[in-house]
Write an enzyme that holds these catalytic residues in place. Structure first.
Site, PDB file in Angstrom:
ATOM      1  N   HIS A 184      11.237   3.264  -0.715  1.00 42.52           N
ATOM      2  CA  HIS A 184      10.379   2.078  -0.649  1.00 42.52           C
ATOM      3  C   HIS A 184       8.915   2.411  -0.864  1.00 42.52           C
ATOM      4  O   HIS A 184       8.135   1.553  -1.232  1.00 42.52           O
ATOM      5  CB  HIS A 184      10.532   1.388   0.716  1.00 42.52           C
ATOM      6  CG  HIS A 184      11.866   0.756   0.911  1.00 42.52           C
ATOM      7  ND1 HIS A 184      12.310  -0.281   0.112  1.00 42.52           N
ATOM      8  CD2 HIS A 184      12.873   1.030   1.767  1.00 42.52           C
ATOM      9  CE1 HIS A 184      13.539  -0.615   0.496  1.00 42.52           C
ATOM     10  NE2 HIS A 184      13.906   0.165   1.480  1.00 42.52           N
ATOM     11  N   GLY A 185       8.560   3.667  -0.590  1.00 40.56           N
ATOM     12  CA  GLY A 185       7.149   4.051  -0.674  1.00 40.56           C
ATOM     13  C   GLY A 185       6.626   3.958  -2.095  1.00 40.56           C
ATOM     14  O   GLY A 185       7.368   4.128  -3.056  1.00 40.56           O
ATOM     15  N   CYS A 186       5.319   3.668  -2.229  1.00 40.00           N
ATOM     16  CA  CYS A 186       4.713   3.569  -3.568  1.00 40.00           C
ATOM     17  C   CYS A 186       4.428   4.944  -4.153  1.00 40.00           C
ATOM     18  O   CYS A 186       4.357   5.107  -5.374  1.00 40.00           O
ATOM     19  CB  CYS A 186       3.399   2.790  -3.502  1.00 40.00           C
ATOM     20  SG  CYS A 186       3.656   1.029  -3.354  1.00 40.00           S
ATOM     21  N   VAL A 187       4.188   5.927  -3.311  1.00 38.96           N
ATOM     22  CA  VAL A 187       3.795   7.250  -3.822  1.00 38.96           C
ATOM     23  C   VAL A 187       4.718   8.317  -3.242  1.00 38.96           C
ATOM     24  O   VAL A 187       4.866   8.410  -2.035  1.00 38.96           O
ATOM     25  CB  VAL A 187       2.339   7.589  -3.430  1.00 38.96           C
ATOM     26  CG1 VAL A 187       1.970   8.960  -3.974  1.00 38.96           C
ATOM     27  CG2 VAL A 187       1.390   6.543  -3.968  1.00 38.96           C
TER      28      VAL A 187
END
Lengths: 104, 180
Positions: A101-104
């Protein structure tokens, strides 16, 4: 949730085909999942998969490529070589985990 | 041997995610024109995300964006609340008085860096390392370099070249384009 039989075992998957139950995955299933997306597992793949499984158990979410590098010790470049084009999604699929789910 | 429980009478192929390897002629070009710490991140985050989706990605640095790729400056980008009407006092909806803002660059930079680090997001130089490792391309703007008297040796070694606007347009034919 759809149920699919993989490797002679019933497993729950989401509409995209990612496993939804952590405990329905086992190592023999990983090879089957990998094969479906054209990947033959090597020791280097296993290092990533085992890290993802352990990290998910501890953190409750799938590690991003960044985290696989920083915490799991597998450089981003190598992740792209092992799981071409879309490493974040492919490695989580093979590890029987949700997409990160994390963007990075 | 593959069947599915939902339709036991038939042999149905398992659901396999479509990773769409074959359709990736998608290309993204991001023009990074700002050297403020907060404005460095949108391009880095989107570029990194695009690479993770198998999209060919080019970052083109121009004007103040050079601070992101200059060896002597890339570790020291700053964030200033001055002129930013959306800047609030920490943990509240109250606006930061603009009269105070110019004096707060140091503290605001420190706070922003901490918030970014707490999310596990890398600092700018490290983030660019990751983007290059993921196959991203870095380019620098010829006009800005000439104007600011910057040479290739002043830039990160992984900047592929200093190129003209026309070269950039040529390289990014068919790309989706973001100006930041």
């Amino acid at each position: 949730m759809p149920v699919t039989t993989l490797n002679g075992k019933s497993v729950h998957v989401n509409e995209e085909g990612f496993l939804t139950e952590y405990d329905e995955w086992d190592e023999s299933l990983a090879a089957v999942l990998a094969e479906q997306i054209g990947i033959q597992l090597t020791d280097a793949h296993w290092k990533v998969i085992r890290f993802l499984r352990e990290d998910f158990k501890a953190q409750g979410e799938t590690a991003t490529t960044r985290r696989v590098q920083q915490v799991g010790g597998v450089p981003v470049k190598e992740q792209f070589a092992l799981f071409p084009k879309k490493p974040g999604k492919k490695m989580s699929y093979v590890a029987g985990l949700p997409k990160p789910h994390g963007c990075v | 041997m593959t069947t599915t429980d939902t339709t036991p009478a038939e042999q149905v192929a398992p659901i396999v995610p479509s990773f769409g390897d074959d359709e990736t002629d998608r290309k993204l070009a991001i023009i990074c024109s700002k050297g403020n710490l907060d404005m460095a991140y949108p391009g880095l985050i989107l570029g990194n995300a695009a690479l993770g989706e198998g999209i060919e990605t080019h970052l083109f640095f121009t004007f103040w964006g050079f601070d992101m790729i200059m060896k002597s400056r890339m570790h020291d980008l700053q964030f200033s609340p001055a002129g930013n009407a959306a800047m609030h006092l920490p943990g509240s909806d109250r606006h930061m008085p603009q009269a105070l803002a110019p004096a707060m660059t140091g503290m605001a930079t420190k706070m922003l860096k901490k918030q970014i680090a707490d999310l596990g997001v890398p600092e700018v130089p490290d983030f660019l390392d990751q983007i290059v490792a993921a196959g991203g391309h870095l380019w620098a703007c010829r006009l800005s370099a000439d104007m600011m008297k910057i040479a290739e040796e002043d830039l990160r070694d992984d900047v592929e070249a200093i190129i003209s606007a026309a070269d950039f347009i040529e390289k990014t034919e068919g790309a989706q384009l973001l100006f930041i």
